[in-house]
Scaffold this active site. Sequence first.
Site, PDB file in Angstrom:
ATOM      1  CD  GLU A  78      69.290  52.483  51.952  1.00  0.00           C
ATOM      2  OE1 GLU A  78      69.187  53.879  51.958  1.00  0.00           O
ATOM      3  OE2 GLU A  78      68.688  51.980  51.082  1.00  0.00           O
ATOM      4  CG  ASP A  98      67.409  56.338  53.247  1.00  0.00           C
ATOM      5  OD1 ASP A  98      66.399  55.891  53.201  1.00  0.00           O
ATOM      6  OD2 ASP A  98      68.325  56.502  52.434  1.00  0.00           O
ATOM      7  CB  ILE A 100      69.388  59.216  47.942  1.00  0.00           C
ATOM      8  CG1 ILE A 100      70.502  60.268  47.979  1.00  0.00           C
ATOM      9  CG2 ILE A 100      68.209  59.368  47.216  1.00  0.00           C
ATOM     10  CD1 ILE A 100      70.886  60.471  46.333  1.00  0.00           C
ATOM     11  CG  ASP A 101      63.751  57.498  52.085  1.00  0.00           C
ATOM     12  OD1 ASP A 101      63.979  56.345  51.878  1.00  0.00           O
ATOM     13  OD2 ASP A 101      62.559  58.041  52.659  1.00  0.00           O
ATOM     14  CB  THR A 103      67.554  55.048  45.637  1.00  0.00           C
ATOM     15  OG1 THR A 103      68.331  55.455  46.448  1.00  0.00           O
ATOM     16  CG2 THR A 103      68.564  54.871  44.473  1.00  0.00           C
ATOM     17  CG  ASP A 228      63.671  53.431  54.201  1.00  0.00           C
ATOM     18  OD1 ASP A 228      63.529  52.065  54.506  1.00  0.00           O
ATOM     19  OD2 ASP A 228      64.444  53.882  53.504  1.00  0.00           O
TER      20      ASP A 228
HETATM   21  O1  LIG Z   1      65.132  54.846  48.334  1.00  0.00           O
HETATM   22  P1  LIG Z   1      65.625  54.051  49.743  1.00  0.00           P
HETATM   23  O2  LIG Z   1      66.355  54.645  50.622  1.00  0.00           O
HETATM   24  O3  LIG Z   1      66.109  52.680  49.282  1.00  0.00           O
HETATM   25  O4  LIG Z   1      64.097  53.803  50.542  1.00  0.00           O
HETATM   26  C1  LIG Z   1      62.972  53.310  49.772  1.00  0.00           C
HETATM   27  C2  LIG Z   1      63.176  51.760  49.651  1.00  0.00           C
HETATM   28  O5  LIG Z   1      63.931  51.385  48.963  1.00  0.00           O
HETATM   29  C3  LIG Z   1      61.771  51.338  49.157  1.00  0.00           C
HETATM   30  O6  LIG Z   1      61.596  49.971  49.317  1.00  0.00           O
HETATM   31  C4  LIG Z   1      60.467  51.730  49.897  1.00  0.00           C
HETATM   32  O7  LIG Z   1      60.300  51.330  51.038  1.00  0.00           O
HETATM   33  C5  LIG Z   1      60.610  53.246  50.010  1.00  0.00           C
HETATM   34  O8  LIG Z   1      59.325  54.037  50.777  1.00  0.00           O
HETATM   35  C6  LIG Z   1      61.716  53.653  50.763  1.00  0.00           C
HETATM   36  O9  LIG Z   1      61.797  55.070  51.107  1.00  0.00           O
HETATM   37 MG    MG Z   2      65.192  54.768  52.002  1.00  0.00          MG
HETATM   38 MG    MG Z   3      68.085  55.127  50.622  1.00  0.00          MG
END
Ligand SMILES: O=P(O)(O)O[C@H]1[C@H](O)[C@@H](O)[C@@H](O)[C@@H](O)[C@@H]1O
Ligand code: MG
Ligand code: MG
Length: 323
Positions: A78, A98, A100-101, A103, A228
């Site tokens: 990512e 990814d 950190i999913d 964030t 993701d």
């Molecule tokens: O935390 P992320 O890796 O950016 O992923 C998030 C995404 O940014 C957010 O738009 C949502 O789709 C979340 O479900 C993702 O996990």
């Molecule tokens: Mg993510």
């Molecule tokens: Mg992320």
Amino acid sequence: FHFDSSRTVCTVMADWGKCLDFGVSIARQVVLDAFEAQKVVSLKTSPADLVTETDQGVENLLISAIKEKYPTHKFIGEESVAAGASPVLTDSPTWIIDPIDGTTNFVHRFPFVAISIAFAVNKQTEFGIVYSCMEDKLYRAQRGKGAFCNDIPLRTSGLEDITKALVVTEIGTERDDLSLSTLTSNIYRLLKIPIHGIRAVGTAAVDMCLVASAGADAYYHVGMHCWDIAASALIVSEAGGVVHDISGGKFDLMSRRVIAASSRTVARGIAQVVEAFPCERDDGLPDADQAIGALTQRDGHWVSNDFLKLPCDKPCGIVIESV
Ligand SMILES: O=P(O)(O)O[C@H]1[C@H](O)[C@@H](O)[C@@H](O)[C@@H](O)[C@@H]1O
Ligand SMILES: [Mg+2]
Ligand SMILES: [Mg+2]
């Protein structure tokens, strides 16, 4: 150049567990150490699309640990993509990461944050893991070998009756009127079926692992990215679930549209009421809606008003006799 995918997959399979356990154990400690700390937060595509130095640090750590073992492999990460790397998935052995999913959760100390790592060969995910850091849950799946959470086998709920479904989705990072009106009207139409409820955990990877572990019956979203959900899509299907496009058609990892569900019936029920807003594919190719949208009528024919770039990257015109 002949790529012997079967040998590579077997080789990687033989010790992916050890390799990833090593990588994840380090990444896990970095995330937990940083969770309570003050964070330096930057913005990416919108005021709600956050990134921290920990996202970048964890991704660099994972990529260098994997590269040391598999120097010829490719990566779609990512934060590497955010820094300009190509997100095109080829047939080469590719790690989709990814770091950190969730964030936004991480920044706000909302305790649902995951590390997601998938491995694909010939554009097919061979294995994937999702580590939910604050829950200390390690979800993993290998194609054809089942799905597990902390080594306990996973099965979806198998629910067929959508009126009894608990559905997870995400609010995402889009803040334009079209995306938000589509997203909210989707929630309205689902609730009016009716269904039991809707939840949003804040991490797509954990959302989908909840479907795999029968904590929810379906997940749908438009706008998330391949990193993701690459790992959790395999975890859902190996737990007996189904993974489709938002239209109910064939799932396409790079399309940024997905329904993951306990059964085909529930997936179809969701596809019938939810709509997609236009969002560019991860690989930048035109999607079906955009292709049709690029057509205009002339002399009773649909003609392309500009050349469509197809995967072969050669411009070509298409004429559709009837739609
Ligand atoms: O935390 P992320 O890796 O950016 O992923 C998030 C995404 O940014 C957010 O738009 C949502 O789709 C979340 O479900 C993702 O996990
Ligand atoms: Mg993510
Ligand atoms: Mg992320």
